[in-house]
Design an enzyme around this catalytic site. Structure first.
Site, mmCIF file in Angstrom:
data_model
loop_
_atom_site.group_PDB
_atom_site.id
_atom_site.type_symbol
_atom_site.label_atom_id
_atom_site.label_comp_id
_atom_site.label_asym_id
_atom_site.label_seq_id
_atom_site.Cartn_x
_atom_site.Cartn_y
_atom_site.Cartn_z
ATOM 1 N N CYS A 198 0.831 -1.209 0.000
ATOM 2 C CA CYS A 198 0.000 0.000 0.000
ATOM 3 C C CYS A 198 0.866 1.260 0.000
ATOM 4 O O CYS A 198 1.564 1.548 0.974
ATOM 5 C CB CYS A 198 -0.912 -0.031 1.226
ATOM 6 S SG CYS A 198 -1.760 1.508 1.574
ATOM 7 N N CYS A 213 -0.011 3.914 2.688
ATOM 8 C CA CYS A 213 0.393 3.434 4.019
ATOM 9 C C CYS A 213 1.835 3.845 4.316
ATOM 10 O O CYS A 213 2.182 4.169 5.460
ATOM 11 C CB CYS A 213 0.283 1.910 4.103
ATOM 12 S SG CYS A 213 -1.391 1.265 3.900
#
Length: 280
Positions: A35, A38
């Site tokens: 991600c 993230c």
């Protein structure tokens, strides 16, 4: 990894998150290695965890490795950040927010110094030490002069002590709609001055003249001040039924103040219906 941030999984989630949140807020970051957002949020959270110095714990959960946890807490996209207090989820956000917005999110969770002093004041008040409670609140007010909760706490103590003038001063700058307690405390203040009135003399006046609405109003205020709320509301309803125009509709207006004092509940709902019937 620091003492204020750690990796958490299914095996230790209960201990590290739910139990720990009973001591301090725990912020859970659901992330995954693939991600991109993230990777930008993670260092922000870790930086703030270190900066806040243990006022909250950052628990990082790899959602790929802990799909059961992610499903349990409704994670539909990552990064997904969820806050826990006293074993319960209390707030959340999704996506990689800017640092300022993340900081604002944390500030809602972490008690400010003024909030900590409010807690100490509440403990002192529970012990019956009003003087110590007021000292804590005075210090909290110095730290955060705009804190309405501090002002309302102090006003409530002043009312308990019979210091109506000081309670009036504290409440004067608080709008009724700023906090549910504001209208309640102002209503309580309204009835404080009724104490000391001769109830028997008022009842004698009404026995002589049942349309003595001035006596009935004073009696209603006295009854409410004494905690005899239903009897007081009955007297106010009687004023509404007999003379709606008396002192610019004071019967209805005073009854609304009693509703504010008592707050929501079946008793108030019942008297609201009685008032509506009297008005129609």
């Amino acid at each position: 990894m620091s003492e204020h941030a750690l990796d958490v999984g299914l095996a230790d989630f209960t201990q590290r998150v739910l139990e720990e949140s009973k001591r301090r807020p725990v912020v859970v970051d659901f992330w995954a290695p693939w991600c991109g957002p993230c990777k930008s949020l993670k260092p922000v959270l870790e930086k703030l965890a270190a900066e806040y110095g243990g006022k909250f714990l950052l628990a990082k959960v790899n959602s790929d490795e802990n799909q059961e946890l992610a499903a349990r807490y409704g994670v539909r996209g990552i990064p997904s950040v969820k806050a826990f207090v006293d074993g319960q989820q209390v707030d959340e956000f999704s996506g990689a927010l800017p640092e300022g917005e993340v900081r604002a999110f944390l500030d809602r969770l972490v008690p400010s110094p003024a909030e900590a002093l409010r807690g100490e004041a509440a403990e002192a008040r529970a012990r019956g030490d009003s003087a110590a409670a007021l000292e804590h609140l005075a210090e909290a007010s110095r730290l955060d002069p705009a804190h309405l909760g501090v002002r309302l706490d102090a006003a409530e103590i002043m009312l308990d002590l019979g210091e109506a003038d000081e309670a009036t001063r504290l409440l004067a700058s608080v709008p009724d709609d700023a906090d549910p307690r504001a209208a309640q405390l102002k209503a309580r203040l309204q009835f404080t001055g009724a104490a000391g009135v001769d109830e028997s003399a008022l009842r004698a006046r009404l026995a002589t003249n049942e349309n003595d609405h001035g006596a009935r109003l004073k009696l209603a205020n006295l009854l409410v001040a004494a905690g005899q709320y239903e009897a007081g509301m009955d007297a106010l309803l009687e004023i509404v039924r007999r003379d709606r125009s008396f002192e610019d509709d004071v019967g209805r207006k005073t009854l609304l103040s009693v509703f504010n004092l008592l707050g929501p509940g079946e008793r108030v709902s019942r008297y609201r219906r009685l008032l509506a019937s009297a008005l129609n």
